[in-house]
Design a protein around this motif. Structure first.
Motif, short mmCIF file in Angstrom:
data_model
loop_
_atom_site.label_atom_id
_atom_site.label_comp_id
_atom_site.label_asym_id
_atom_site.label_seq_id
_atom_site.Cartn_x
_atom_site.Cartn_y
_atom_site.Cartn_z
N ALA A 266 0.83 -1.21 0.00
CA ALA A 266 0.00 0.00 0.00
C ALA A 266 0.86 1.25 0.00
O ALA A 266 0.54 2.24 -0.66
CB ALA A 266 -0.93 0.00 1.22
N ARG A 267 1.96 1.20 0.75
CA ARG A 267 2.83 2.38 0.80
C ARG A 267 3.48 2.65 -0.55
O ARG A 267 3.85 3.77 -0.85
CB ARG A 267 3.91 2.18 1.87
N ASN A 268 3.64 1.65 -1.37
CA ASN A 268 4.29 1.82 -2.67
C ASN A 268 3.35 2.32 -3.76
O ASN A 268 3.79 2.60 -4.87
CB ASN A 268 4.95 0.51 -3.11
N LEU A 269 2.06 2.39 -3.48
CA LEU A 269 1.10 2.90 -4.46
C LEU A 269 1.03 4.42 -4.35
O LEU A 269 1.12 4.97 -3.26
CB LEU A 269 -0.28 2.29 -4.23
N PRO A 270 0.88 5.11 -5.49
CA PRO A 270 0.82 6.57 -5.46
C PRO A 270 -0.40 7.06 -4.68
O PRO A 270 -1.49 6.51 -4.80
CB PRO A 270 0.73 6.96 -6.94
N ALA A 271 -0.20 8.10 -3.92
CA ALA A 271 -1.27 8.66 -3.10
C ALA A 271 -2.20 9.53 -3.95
O ALA A 271 -1.80 10.07 -4.98
CB ALA A 271 -0.69 9.50 -1.97
N LYS B 172 3.57 18.20 -4.82
CA LYS B 172 3.12 17.09 -3.98
C LYS B 172 3.27 15.75 -4.69
O LYS B 172 3.61 14.74 -4.06
CB LYS B 172 1.67 17.31 -3.56
N ARG B 173 3.05 15.72 -6.01
CA ARG B 173 3.25 14.48 -6.76
C ARG B 173 4.74 14.11 -6.74
O ARG B 173 5.09 12.94 -6.61
CB ARG B 173 2.78 14.66 -8.21
N TYR B 174 5.59 15.11 -6.87
CA TYR B 174 7.04 14.89 -6.81
C TYR B 174 7.42 14.31 -5.44
O TYR B 174 8.14 13.30 -5.36
CB TYR B 174 7.75 16.21 -7.04
N ASP B 175 6.94 14.93 -4.37
CA ASP B 175 7.26 14.47 -3.01
C ASP B 175 6.72 13.06 -2.77
O ASP B 175 7.37 12.25 -2.09
CB ASP B 175 6.67 15.43 -1.97
N ARG C 134 7.99 7.17 -1.99
CA ARG C 134 7.78 5.77 -2.34
C ARG C 134 8.98 5.13 -3.01
O ARG C 134 9.10 3.90 -3.04
CB ARG C 134 6.57 5.66 -3.29
N ASN C 135 9.87 5.96 -3.58
CA ASN C 135 10.98 5.42 -4.37
C ASN C 135 12.31 6.05 -3.94
O ASN C 135 12.89 6.84 -4.71
CB ASN C 135 10.74 5.67 -5.87
N PRO C 136 12.77 5.76 -2.75
CA PRO C 136 14.03 6.36 -2.29
C PRO C 136 15.17 6.07 -3.26
O PRO C 136 15.37 4.94 -3.69
CB PRO C 136 14.27 5.68 -0.93
N GLY C 137 15.90 7.13 -3.58
CA GLY C 137 17.07 6.96 -4.45
C GLY C 137 16.78 6.97 -5.93
O GLY C 137 17.72 7.02 -6.73
N MET C 138 15.50 6.96 -6.33
CA MET C 138 15.16 6.97 -7.75
C MET C 138 14.87 8.40 -8.22
O MET C 138 14.48 9.27 -7.43
CB MET C 138 13.95 6.08 -8.03
N ALA D 251 2.36 3.93 -11.14
CA ALA D 251 3.62 3.91 -10.41
C ALA D 251 4.76 3.45 -11.31
O ALA D 251 5.88 3.98 -11.23
CB ALA D 251 3.50 3.00 -9.19
N GLN D 252 4.49 2.49 -12.17
CA GLN D 252 5.50 2.02 -13.11
C GLN D 252 5.81 3.07 -14.16
O GLN D 252 6.97 3.27 -14.55
CB GLN D 252 5.03 0.72 -13.78
N LEU D 253 4.78 3.76 -14.65
CA LEU D 253 4.98 4.83 -15.64
C LEU D 253 5.86 5.93 -15.07
O LEU D 253 6.72 6.48 -15.78
CB LEU D 253 3.62 5.39 -16.07
N GLU D 254 5.65 6.27 -13.81
CA GLU D 254 6.45 7.33 -13.18
C GLU D 254 7.94 7.00 -13.19
O GLU D 254 8.78 7.89 -13.19
CB GLU D 254 6.01 7.53 -11.74
N ARG D 255 8.26 5.70 -13.15
CA ARG D 255 9.67 5.29 -13.08
C ARG D 255 10.36 5.38 -14.44
O ARG D 255 11.55 5.09 -14.53
CB ARG D 255 9.77 3.88 -12.50
N ASP D 256 9.61 5.79 -15.46
CA ASP D 256 10.18 6.03 -16.79
C ASP D 256 9.92 7.50 -17.14
O ASP D 256 8.88 7.83 -17.71
CB ASP D 256 9.51 5.11 -17.82
N PRO D 257 10.84 8.41 -16.77
CA PRO D 257 10.59 9.85 -16.92
C PRO D 257 10.21 10.28 -18.33
O PRO D 257 9.32 11.13 -18.50
CB PRO D 257 11.93 10.48 -16.49
#
Length: 241
Positions: free
Chosen positions: A66-71, A83-86, A91-95, A151-157
Motif C-alpha cells: 500500500a505504501r508503494n502505491l501513489p497517493a 506534492k506528486r514529486y514528493d 515511495r521510491n528512495p534513491g530513484m 507507479a511504473q509509468l512514473e519510473r520512466d521519466p
C-alpha cells in the motif's frame, strides 16, 4: 418392673449410631448467566489472539504494498505537482522522479498563476483556471484507473513526459482556448519558454492543438478579438474626454 401386656409390641431399644452425619453436596452447577458470560469471553479472547497473530504475519507485506502505491492528491491547487514529486520520492528512495513534475508542470503552474487582469482578459483568466485543473485531473485520472501501472509509468521519466504532454491539447481546447480573443492567445502562446515548446513533445502538442481548431473556432477568435479591441478603444476615448 413394667409388665408387658399380651399383644403389645415390645419397645425398640435405642441403638447408638455409628455412621457419621452425611455432608450435603454443594451446588456445582453454574447459573446460566455465569456460563453465558464466561464461555463467550474465553472464545472472544481466543479469536482476538488468533486475529492479532494473523495480522502480525500478514499486515507488513500488505502495508508495504500500500505504501508503494501513489497517493491521491487533490487537483486544482497551485502545489499539485510538487506534492506528486514528493509522493514519488517517498515511495521510491534513491530513484529519479519524473522531471515533468517540477521542470514543466510546477513551473508553468506558477507562471500562469502569476498572470493577472493586466495580462489576460476575465475570460482568459477563467480559461487558465479551468486548464490548470484539467491538466492535473488528467494525471489523477491515470493514477486512479491503474495505480500500479501509474507507479511504473512514473519510473520512466520520458514515457511519463510523453503521456503528460499528450494530455495538454485536450485540456487546452476543451477548457475553451478557441473561444478567447487573440490578445489572450498571444499571451498564452508566449508564456512558455521556447526551449520547452521546441522539443519533440512540445511541437507535437502544438500541432495537435492547432489540428483541433476548425472554421467556427477561427470565427469565434475573430469575434472575441473584435470585442476586446472595442473595449480598449472605448477605454482610451474615455481617458481623452
Amino acid at each position: 418392673m413394667k409388665i408387658q401386656r399380651p399383644g403389645t409390641p415390645a419397645p425398640r431399644t435405642p441403638t447408638a449410631r455409628t455412621d457419621s452425619p452425611v455432608t450435603p453436596l454443594k451446588n456445582t452447577v453454574r447459573s446460566p448467566a455465569t456460563a453465558a458470560s464466561s464461555a463467550p469471553a474465553r472464545s472472544a479472547d481466543a479469536f482476538e489472539s488468533s486475529t492479532r497473530a494473523t495480522a502480525k504475519a500478514v499486515a507488513p507485506g500488505r502495508s508495504n504494498a500500500a505504501r508503494n502505491l501513489p497517493a491521491e492528491i487533490p487537483t486544482g491547487t497551485k502545489d499539485y505537482y510538487r506534492k506528486r514529486y514528493d509522493d514519488f520520492v517517498r515511495r521510491n528512495p534513491g530513484m529519479t522522479p519524473p522531471s515533468y513534475y517540477l521542470e514543466y508542470g510546477q513551473k508553468y503552474c506558477d507562471r500562469f498563476s502569476s498572470l493577472g487582469p493586466k495580462d489576460l482578459t476575465p475570460e482568459g483568466l477563467a480559461w487558465r483556471d479551468r486548464t490548470l485543473k484539467a491538466l492535473q485531473d488528467a494525471i489523477e485520472t491515470k493514477r486512479m484507473e491503474d495505480p500500479a501501472g501509474f507507479a511504473q509509468l512514473e519510473r520512466d521519466p520520458e514515457a511519463f513526459k510523453k503521456f503528460a504532454y499528450d494530455s495538454h491539447p485536450d485540456a487546452y481546447v476543451q477548457s475553451g482556448l478557441y473561444k478567447l480573443p487573440a490578445q489572450d492567445l498571444m499571451k498564452i502562446g508566449t508564456t512558455p519558454e521556447l526551449k520547452d515548446l521546441f522539443t519533440k513533445d512540445g511541437l507535437r502538442q502544438i500541432a495537435v492543438a492547432l489540428g483541433k481548431m476548425d472554421a467556427g473556432d477561427m470565427a469565434s477568435v475573430a469575434k472575441e478579438s473584435a470585442k476586446e479591441m472595442w473595449k480598449d478603444l472605448k477605454h482610451s476615448f474615455s481617458r481623452l474626454f
